[in-house]
Design a protein around this motif. Structure first.
Motif, short mmCIF file in Angstrom:
data_model
loop_
_atom_site.label_atom_id
_atom_site.label_comp_id
_atom_site.label_asym_id
_atom_site.label_seq_id
_atom_site.Cartn_x
_atom_site.Cartn_y
_atom_site.Cartn_z
N GLY A 43 0.88 -1.31 -0.02
CA GLY A 43 -0.13 0.11 0.02
C GLY A 43 0.93 1.43 -0.17
O GLY A 43 2.13 1.16 0.30
N GLN A 44 0.09 2.25 -0.27
CA GLN A 44 0.93 3.64 -0.27
C GLN A 44 0.50 4.42 0.94
O GLN A 44 -0.68 4.25 1.61
CB GLN A 44 0.58 4.50 -1.63
N PRO A 45 1.34 5.37 1.41
CA PRO A 45 1.17 6.08 2.77
C PRO A 45 -0.12 6.94 2.30
O PRO A 45 -0.24 7.40 1.19
CB PRO A 45 2.54 6.73 3.06
N PRO A 46 -1.01 7.18 3.48
CA PRO A 46 -2.07 8.20 3.15
C PRO A 46 -1.68 9.38 2.61
O PRO A 46 -0.66 9.96 2.93
CB PRO A 46 -2.74 8.26 4.68
N GLY A 47 -2.41 10.03 1.77
CA GLY A 47 -2.18 11.20 1.13
C GLY A 47 -1.08 11.11 -0.11
O GLY A 47 -0.93 12.20 -0.58
N SER A 48 -0.25 10.21 -0.19
CA SER A 48 0.65 10.12 -1.12
C SER A 48 0.28 10.20 -2.62
O SER A 48 -1.00 9.80 -2.96
CB SER A 48 1.46 8.95 -1.07
N LYS A 57 -7.45 -9.90 -5.17
CA LYS A 57 -7.80 -8.62 -5.22
C LYS A 57 -7.53 -7.67 -3.82
O LYS A 57 -7.74 -8.12 -2.99
CB LYS A 57 -8.97 -7.94 -5.98
N ALA A 58 -7.00 -6.38 -4.28
CA ALA A 58 -6.98 -5.63 -3.11
C ALA A 58 -8.38 -5.29 -2.37
O ALA A 58 -9.32 -5.29 -3.21
CB ALA A 58 -6.28 -4.22 -3.46
N GLY A 59 -8.36 -5.27 -1.25
CA GLY A 59 -9.55 -4.86 -0.41
C GLY A 59 -9.51 -3.47 0.34
O GLY A 59 -8.50 -2.81 -0.10
N GLN A 60 -10.24 -3.62 1.19
CA GLN A 60 -10.34 -2.11 1.89
C GLN A 60 -9.25 -1.99 2.91
O GLN A 60 -8.84 -0.96 3.19
CB GLN A 60 -11.60 -2.03 2.78
N VAL A 61 -8.61 -3.11 3.25
CA VAL A 61 -7.77 -3.12 4.27
C VAL A 61 -6.44 -3.72 3.90
O VAL A 61 -5.20 -3.25 3.79
CB VAL A 61 -8.18 -3.72 5.57
N GLU A 62 -6.43 -4.98 3.00
CA GLU A 62 -5.39 -5.63 2.74
C GLU A 62 -5.13 -5.36 1.20
O GLU A 62 -6.03 -4.93 0.64
CB GLU A 62 -5.47 -7.07 2.94
N VAL A 68 -10.53 -0.75 20.77
CA VAL A 68 -11.52 -0.73 19.60
C VAL A 68 -12.25 -2.03 19.77
O VAL A 68 -11.66 -3.09 19.86
CB VAL A 68 -10.72 -0.43 18.33
N ASP A 69 -13.30 -2.06 18.86
CA ASP A 69 -13.93 -3.64 18.65
C ASP A 69 -13.42 -3.98 17.40
O ASP A 69 -12.41 -3.41 16.84
CB ASP A 69 -15.55 -3.39 18.66
N ARG A 70 -13.70 -5.32 16.92
CA ARG A 70 -12.98 -6.04 15.83
C ARG A 70 -13.28 -5.51 14.59
O ARG A 70 -12.85 -6.01 13.72
CB ARG A 70 -12.94 -7.47 16.27
N ASP A 71 -14.19 -4.84 14.50
CA ASP A 71 -14.75 -4.31 13.17
C ASP A 71 -13.88 -3.04 12.87
O ASP A 71 -13.81 -2.72 11.64
CB ASP A 71 -16.15 -3.74 13.16
N TRP A 72 -12.97 -2.41 13.47
CA TRP A 72 -11.91 -1.61 13.37
C TRP A 72 -10.72 -2.45 12.93
O TRP A 72 -10.18 -3.27 13.55
CB TRP A 72 -11.56 -0.59 14.35
N HIS A 73 -10.14 -2.04 11.46
CA HIS A 73 -9.00 -2.70 11.30
C HIS A 73 -7.91 -1.58 10.82
O HIS A 73 -8.21 -0.66 10.40
CB HIS A 73 -9.32 -3.50 9.78
N ILE A 74 -6.58 -1.94 10.82
CA ILE A 74 -5.66 -1.07 10.81
C ILE A 74 -5.17 -1.03 9.37
O ILE A 74 -4.62 -2.28 8.90
CB ILE A 74 -4.36 -1.61 11.57
N ALA A 75 -5.50 0.08 8.60
CA ALA A 75 -4.98 0.04 7.23
C ALA A 75 -3.68 0.69 7.00
O ALA A 75 -3.06 0.60 5.91
CB ALA A 75 -6.01 0.89 6.35
N TRP A 76 -3.17 1.39 7.92
CA TRP A 76 -1.75 2.23 7.90
C TRP A 76 -1.26 2.42 9.54
O TRP A 76 -2.33 2.89 10.37
CB TRP A 76 -1.94 3.33 7.11
N ASP A 77 -0.41 2.30 9.62
CA ASP A 77 0.31 2.53 10.87
C ASP A 77 1.88 3.06 10.91
O ASP A 77 2.78 2.26 10.43
CB ASP A 77 0.24 1.28 11.93
#
Length: 454
Positions: free
Chosen positions: A55-60, A253-258, A312-321
């Protein structure tokens, strides 16, 4: 005490549990026959190699999409498992686990047990539910990385889904359950399941099963297909799947998180009966067989700057960190509901924080032509003494889509600041509810340190 093999065969024959060659087996001979209290030792290993698209950094604003990169991953998970309950069909439904080893190596860089799973959380509970197996710690919330390490494909509580539901003979075939297909593929949603099992051979002790077929589905919204083939060994005396070895070839394919991937992998699951370790003695796990507060299933989240944490509950997923920001996406059955960006703000000085009016002006300027109106602004009640929490709600448009933004300015008594932005479509605002407040209210300063595997 183990019964010598000769006597075990005699005992089985006297009980009428051995079928003559070519004779159909009784349905319960290839079914899980578990009882509460049974203890096994389980090992699960996964070796994968192929390509993934980073993935790309947010805003790139890269001119070209990222190129696929080579990826090699090896995971190893070992635990003792004591069954706490079984369903009416003798299939395990809940267990207590004591982790012995949990490690991952990525491109040869090993991240061992001590860095991935905190020692105080090594006694776990696993629940088999309609959507899959949920693992949590009664000692406190896991982090997302810890969860991903100890909850993955081929969970031992799902192996019964491989077995037939009616009598079979040598050469007979059947389609495995969707729950089993989800487990060994790692998909959280299935589009199709043609994974077929065949009874290849049987003797006094074991039945050998062949697996072949395809599974199509999605993981966190990323659609994929997986071709699988392998074998399983069923322990006839014990009434459980002793070993499962599966070769997997997946394109996703790429998804919302992975991100997208093209991988080949080998999954190896083994279990055998064993004595319970002291940590799984009856007195040590008393009470874990009854429903437990859902709060145990929440996950810890390290916030940018290393001075605060949240739950957080498990519906929150880390997309970038990274060190300055974390991007979370909230999914519901693979569909994006909301995004949350949390970034480290400038130091304001002891007892100080950014001026709220300036905070609102900054928001208005950042939204530009997307801005329609402010829906409200004010200090959030219930902040711990010395801390400051301020919320601004704004309405706007992204093209033809109505959008809601919730902005938060958060500061501790020493002047450290966090900026949080929740973005959601107007159509999702009702289902989203107060999830922003739940996350913000869980923030605690000075309770977490950066994880060593970050």
């Amino acid at each position: 005490m183990a019964i010598p093999r000769t006597y075990a065969i005699v005992a089985l024959a006297l009980a009428g549990q051995i079928s003559a060659p070519g004779q159909a087996l009784k349905a319960d001979e290839l079914r899980e026959r578990a009882k509460a209290g049974r203890t096994t030792r389980v090992s699960i290993s996964l070796k994968a190699e192929g390509e993934w698209t980073p993935g790309q950094p947010p805003g790139s604003k890269a001119e070209a999409p990222p190129k696929p990169m080579a990826l090699k991953v090896e995971t190893s998970l070992e635990y003792a498992e004591k069954l706490l309950s079984v369903d009416d069909n003798g299939v395990p439904s809940r267990s207590a686990r004591r982790i012995g080893r949990a490690a991952v190596a990525v491109n040869g860089e090993v991240r061992p047990f001590a860095l991935a799973l905190r020692p105080e959380l090594t006694t776990l509970v696993a629940d088999r539910r309609e959507q899959g197996v949920t693992v949590f710690s009664p000692a406190g919330p896991l982090s997302r990385r810890e969860l991903e390490l100890i909850q993955g494909p081929g969970d031992s509580l799902t192996l019964a889904g491989l077995l037939p539901i009616k009598a079979v003979g040598k050469g007979d075939r059947w389609t495995v359950s969707d729950s089993f297909a989800r487990s060994i593929s790692g998909y959280d949603a299935l589009a199709s399941n043609t994974l077929e099992a065949t009874l290849e051979s049987i003797d006094a002790e074991t039945a050998r099963i062949a697996l072949v077929g395809d599974v199509r589905g999605a993981s966190l919204g990323g659609e994929g297909s997986m071709a699988l083939h392998g074998t399983a060994v069923f322990d006839r005396a014990g009434g459980f799947v002793r070993q499962l070895k599966v070769e997997r070839a997946e394109v996703r394919k790429a998804g919302q998180v992975e991100n997208g991937l093209d991988m080949k992998s080998s999954l190896d699951v083994r279990q055998q009966t064993a004595d319970a370790p002291p940590e799984l003695a009856d007195d040590a796990i008393k009470g874990l067989e009854v429903p437990i507060d859902p709060a145990f299933e929440r996950l810890t989240l390290d916030l940018p700057g290393g001075r605060a944490g949240a739950e957080v509950d498990r519906d929150w997923h880390i997309a970038w960190d990274d060190d300055r920001r974390v991007v979370l996406k909230r999914l519901d059955h693979g569909e994006l509901v909301a995004q949350c960006n949390i970034s480290k703000g400038p130091e304001a000085g002891r007892g100080r924080h950014q001026d709220p009016s300036q905070f609102r002006d900054d928001i208005r300027k950042a939204l530009g032509g997307r801005f329609v109106q402010f829906l409200g602004a004010g200090e959030v009640e219930g902040a711990p003494p010395g801390e400051f929490r301020y919320k601004v709600a704004a309405q706007g448009r992204e093209g033809d889509v109505g959008v809601i933004w919730y902005y938060y300015l958060i500061a501790d008594a020493e002047g450290a600041q966090l900026l949080a932005t929740f973005t959601l479509g107007e159509a999702q605002s009702k289902s989203f509810g107060d999830q922003d407040m739940r996350l913000i209210e869980s923030i605690r300063w000075g309770v977490r340190k950066p994880q060593p595997d970050r």
